[in-house]
Scaffold this active site. Structure first.
Site, PDB file in Angstrom:
ATOM      1  N   CYS A 105      48.890  63.203  17.413  1.00 13.86           N
ATOM      2  CA  CYS A 105      49.691  61.985  17.220  1.00 13.86           C
ATOM      3  C   CYS A 105      51.004  62.288  16.510  1.00 13.86           C
ATOM      4  O   CYS A 105      52.066  61.942  16.987  1.00 13.86           O
ATOM      5  CB  CYS A 105      48.920  60.961  16.404  1.00 13.86           C
ATOM      6  SG  CYS A 105      47.303  60.603  17.054  1.00 13.86           S
ATOM      7  N   HIS A 106      50.901  62.953  15.342  1.00 20.72           N
ATOM      8  CA  HIS A 106      52.114  63.207  14.577  1.00 20.72           C
ATOM      9  C   HIS A 106      52.249  64.653  14.171  1.00 20.72           C
ATOM     10  O   HIS A 106      53.001  64.985  13.271  1.00 20.72           O
ATOM     11  CB  HIS A 106      52.179  62.285  13.359  1.00 20.72           C
ATOM     12  CG  HIS A 106      51.975  60.848  13.720  1.00 20.72           C
ATOM     13  ND1 HIS A 106      50.769  60.213  13.578  1.00 20.72           N
ATOM     14  CD2 HIS A 106      52.812  59.950  14.286  1.00 20.72           C
ATOM     15  CE1 HIS A 106      50.865  58.974  14.022  1.00 20.72           C
ATOM     16  NE2 HIS A 106      52.101  58.781  14.452  1.00 20.72           N
ATOM     17  N   GLY A 107      51.463  65.539  14.809  1.00 22.13           N
ATOM     18  CA  GLY A 107      51.666  66.978  14.663  1.00 22.13           C
ATOM     19  C   GLY A 107      51.107  67.604  13.407  1.00 22.13           C
ATOM     20  O   GLY A 107      51.593  68.652  12.983  1.00 22.13           O
TER      21      GLY A 107
END
Lengths: 690, 176
Positions: free
Chosen positions: B140-142
């Protein structure tokens, strides 16, 4: 009354808002400065009580909807699990279900008050008609709400009421299909009823705003029926009416709490604790008590279409009341003849309610027809005629004259008491519907139950013995599907420890799955599991029991009842007698006779039981002396088994009964203190205006 | 007369007002309790959150399994020697959420890593065996977690939490 507001807020923030949205000014002129006639009696507090009830129903309803599942397969169970598992679920459910009844009690008082004091007359016609619209919306809402638990009465009530529309010529059948969303009452019906049951209260609230608006334009009527003329005739709404209304609400809450905590099932029908079954109709389908008079009118007319028209007409006719009664004098206080006919009309309504709960046969049919004629005659003949021939007594010049004249003579409480008694009577008449017919069977004898009464508690020993009887005898045919093993370790239950409950659970085999391989498997029970059913489905249960499916026992003591009759149901209200179910279950377990008496034949494959309706029961005698051994030295007799297992089944039907009664006591102590304080504060507030 | 009577008993009148208002406040607050309490997990939900047992014998080295407990995914990794060594070679002080690998596993069972598979950033489910650290990667956000489930890179502030668990036998754990 409703001129420009002289409200001047001192707070700059309020001034800023007031210039842009004069909502505080509106509140101020409506509920603070609003001049209210100073001679209002307590019948006028029912408006405030109704607002309170509407708020209560919306609040509890919104919460119940958070826990309820509107699906035909899950609705019944979800309601039962609200009561068992949700924190205070039993309280919220009782508040809502009893609240519906209390709402109607209050609305009927409000309507009869309007009728008696001529509150529908010029200039309050629109106010009155808005009230009738609210009443119609309430009826629709109450009916749809009653369907949601999806019990037997819910299902069959929905079937009967929706079938009313089949009376419409030519398109009736299509209309009914449209209402159902199917070929019969089913899941689509339940879904739309849930949606509408959630929507309609907000419509009611909207119409209530119009109702109050119209009230504040025309001004309140009052017991003397003369309009306020001078300042002296009125007092400001706050604090005078506010405190009086709050005192009225506090007193009403005592009645409300009586039902919530001590008689939660008194006003409902025992059959609604049986899950909906489209294949079996209850012997008598009756609506909730508040619809009974109209139900009686419906059944009195021997023609389907005419019956439906008469029923709806009985309500719609109220809209025309302002023009049917053309008398100039508003209050029946000054109309000797109208007063008498009013009381006759009240009695007619109560009797119609009584008849609505009776089976439609014999004398009841005739009486129903006579009373239906009386009902309509009151509106169509008596009132128009009275306004022509009656010579009313002179009304006082002004409200303050009336108040002064009354000082010293306190005759009104008589009327008030009479109305209260009449309404209480109608309440009780309605409760007869829960007294199911037990045709041709003996009345079960009353028992002493440790759990009855306001301080009743379950007998732990009896619960443990009863569980043993259930496990060793009943569980071979009957399920207990709303009770989990963990419940055995809960407060108010048989007093098991958590470990004991887990050990008890592990003795059971529970079907689980699918596992990683996609297979179903059996494992030992865990505390979170529910008591398993002995049969995989209803068909298997029927096949194994000669065609009769053994009912689930976790609600049996609430789902069974028998006719109590007059005057017992009145005594029941005051003595909080709710133990018909346990009495019945205990009686049936002991009511077997080896041979049917002379002259009685029962069908092949059934057994004679003197307490079972119709005497022929499919279940063979389940208990005999010495069958189950008790460790605590209690006698191993059928009587002891029956009593113990019934106690246990009562607990499975209502595991939180002890919590309910305990909280009820605390609430009562508080409410009595609070109502007392309100009363003295009210006296203080009013002392300065007499 | 009005002023006279209220001036005669100002305390009595005030007492009534205050007492009534106080009673209303106490009653209102008490009545609020059930309406709020009903939002808490109900008894069946709490009962369903009881501990679960997981058999580890079928989980091969280098394999991860996912089980659910209290509605949350629990990753159970059977770590390889290489993964364990990698996790232990890191300078703990350099981590955003410093924690030794020893503190995150049970001693004697170093090969088993049990973590709640919920990214500590915003609650997504990281993918096992992905990312640059031989551990978990949240798409999702690494966020990147290492083979001990510790945050190494990305916006997540904390390591993947270790649920309460214990070894019932060498090949069986009880979570909860």
């Amino acid at each position: 009354m409703s001129g420009p507001s002289d409200y001047q807020p001192s707070n700059p923030a309020l001034q800023w808002i007031e210039r842009r949205l004069p909502i505080f000014g509106l509140m101020h002129s409506s509920f603070v400065a609003y001049p209210t006639p100073r001679n209002l009696n307590y019948w006028w507090t029912f408006g405030a009580i109704l607002s309170f009830m509407l708020g209560m129903q919306i609040l509890t309803g919104v919460i119940l909807a958070m826990h309820y599942t509107p699906h035909a397969d899950l609705a019944f169970k979800s309601v039962e699990l609200i009561v068992r598992d949700v924190n205070y679920g039993w309280l919220l459910r009782n508040m809502h279900a009893v609240g519906a009844s209390m709402f109607f009690v209050a609305v009927y008082v409000h309507m009869f008050r309007g009728l008696y004091y001529g509150s529908y007359k010029e200039p309050r016609e629109v106010l009155w008609i808005l009230g009738v619209i609210i009443y119609l919306l309430m009826m629709a809402t109450g009916f749809m709400g009653y369907v949601l638990p999806w019990g037997q009465m819910s299902f069959w009530g929905a079937t009967v009421i929706t079938n009313l529309f089949s009376a419409i010529p030519y398109v009736g059948e299509s209309v009914v299909t449209l209402l159902w969303g199917g070929y019969s009452v089913g899941n689509p019906t339940l879904n739309r009823f849930f949606s509408l049951h959630y929507l309609l209260p907000f419509l009611i609230a909207g119409v209530v705003v119009l109702h109050v608006w119209a009230l504040h334009v025309a001004g309140q009527n009052n017991p003397d029926g003369v309009e306020p003329k001078t300042e002296k005739d009125t007092v400001p709404f706050t604090p005078h009416a506010t405190i009086k209304d709050m005192f009225g609400v506090a007193c009403f809450m005592l009645l409300y709490a009586w039902f919530i905590f001590y008689m939660p099932n008194y006003l409902g029908d025992a059959d609604n604790y049986i899950p909906a079954n489209p294949g079996v109709t209850p012997p008598h389908i009756v609506p909730e008590w508040y619809y009974l008079p109209f139900y009686a009118i419906l059944r009195s007319i021997p023609n389907k279409l005419a019956g439906v028209i008469a029923m709806f007409g009985a309500i719609i006719i109220l809209c025309f009341l302002p023009w049917l009664d053309a008398a100039k004098t508003k209050s029946s206080k000054y109309r000797p003849l109208a007063k008498q006919f009013f009381w006759i009309f009240v009695v007619v309504c109560i009797l119609l309610g009584y008849l609505g709960a009776q089976p439609p046969e014999g004398i009841y049919v005739v009486a129903g027809r006579v009373l239906t004629v009386c009902y309509f005659a009151y509106f169509l003949i008596v009132l128009p005629l009275l306004s022509r021939i009656e010579k009313p007594r002179p009304v006082p010049n002004s409200i303050s004259d009336a108040v002064l004249a009354k000082t010293g003579s306190r005759s009104t409480p008589m009327v008030s008491t009479a109305i209260m008694l009449a309404l209480a009577g109608s309440l009780f008449a309605g409760s007869i519907d829960s007294a199911k017919a037990s045709e041709g069977s003996d009345t079960p004898p009353g028992n002493k139950w440790s759990f009855s009464g306001p301080f009743g508690k379950f007998d732990r020993g009896a619960l443990q013995r009863g569980l043993k009887v259930y496990k060793e005898v009943c569980s071979s045919c009957h399920g207990l599907s709303y009770i989990a093993f963990r419940n055995l370790a809960e407060a108010g239950g048989p007093g098991y420890s958590v470990a004991q409950a887990a050990a008890f659970a592990s003795e059971y085999k529970v079907k689980d799955g699918p596992n990683d391989a996609g297979d179903m498997f059996e494992r030992a029970g865990r505390p979170a599991d529910y008591f398993p059913s002995p049969f995989p489905n209803e068909q298997a249960a029927r096949a194994a029991n000669g065609g009769a499916a053994p009912p689930d026992l976790s609600l049996i003591t609430k789902a069974r009842s028998y006719k109590r009759g007059f005057p017992w149901f009145i005594i029941d209200f005051f003595s909080q007698y709710q133990e018909q179910g346990p009495d019945y279950v205990a009686a049936v377990l002991q009511g077997y006779e080896d041979k049917a008496p002379e002259g009685v034949t029962i069908p092949e494959g059934s057994y004679f039981n003197k307490y079972f309706p119709g005497h022929a029961i499919k279940m063979p005698k389940p208990l005999s002396d010495g069958q189950v051994t008790f460790d605590d030295g209690s006698p191993a007799t059928v009587a002891q088994y029956a009593k113990d297992v019934t106690t246990f089944l009562m607990w499975t039907a209502e595991p939180h009964m002890e919590a309910r009664k305990r909280l009820g006591f605390q609430v009562f102590v508080f409410l009595i203190l609070f109502a007392g304080l309100m009363y003295f504060t009210k006296k203080k507030v009013w002392a300065s205006s007499h | 007369m009005t002023t006279a009577s209220s001036a005669d008993h100002p305390t009595r009148r005030d007492f009534l007002f205050v007492a009534t208002g106080a009673a209303a406040a106490v009653g209102g607050a008490a009545a609020l309790w059930p309406f709020i309490s009903q939002m808490n997990p109900d008894a069946s939900t709490i009962a369903a959150g009881a501990p679960i047992e997981v058999d580890l014998s079928p989980v091969a080295e280098g394999q991860d399994i996912k089980v659910f407990w209290r509605g949350k995914p629990i990753y159970i990794s059977h770590r390889t020697k290489k993964q364990i060594d990698e996790a232990r070679a890191v300078n703990v002080a350099s981590l955003p959420d410093p924690q030794t690998d020893e503190a995150r596993v049970k001693s004697g069972h170093e090969q088993w890593l049990v973590v709640i598979g919920i990214c500590t950033h915003l609650g997504c489910i990281p993918i096992a065996h992905e990312g640059s650290y031989d551990g978990f990667f949240c798409p999702c956000h690494g966020s990147q977690y290492d083979s001990s489930g510790r945050i190494r890179q990305g916006p997540a502030p904390a390591n993947l939490p270790v649920p309460p668990y214990q070894f019932v036998s060498d090949t069986k754990i009880q979570i909860g």
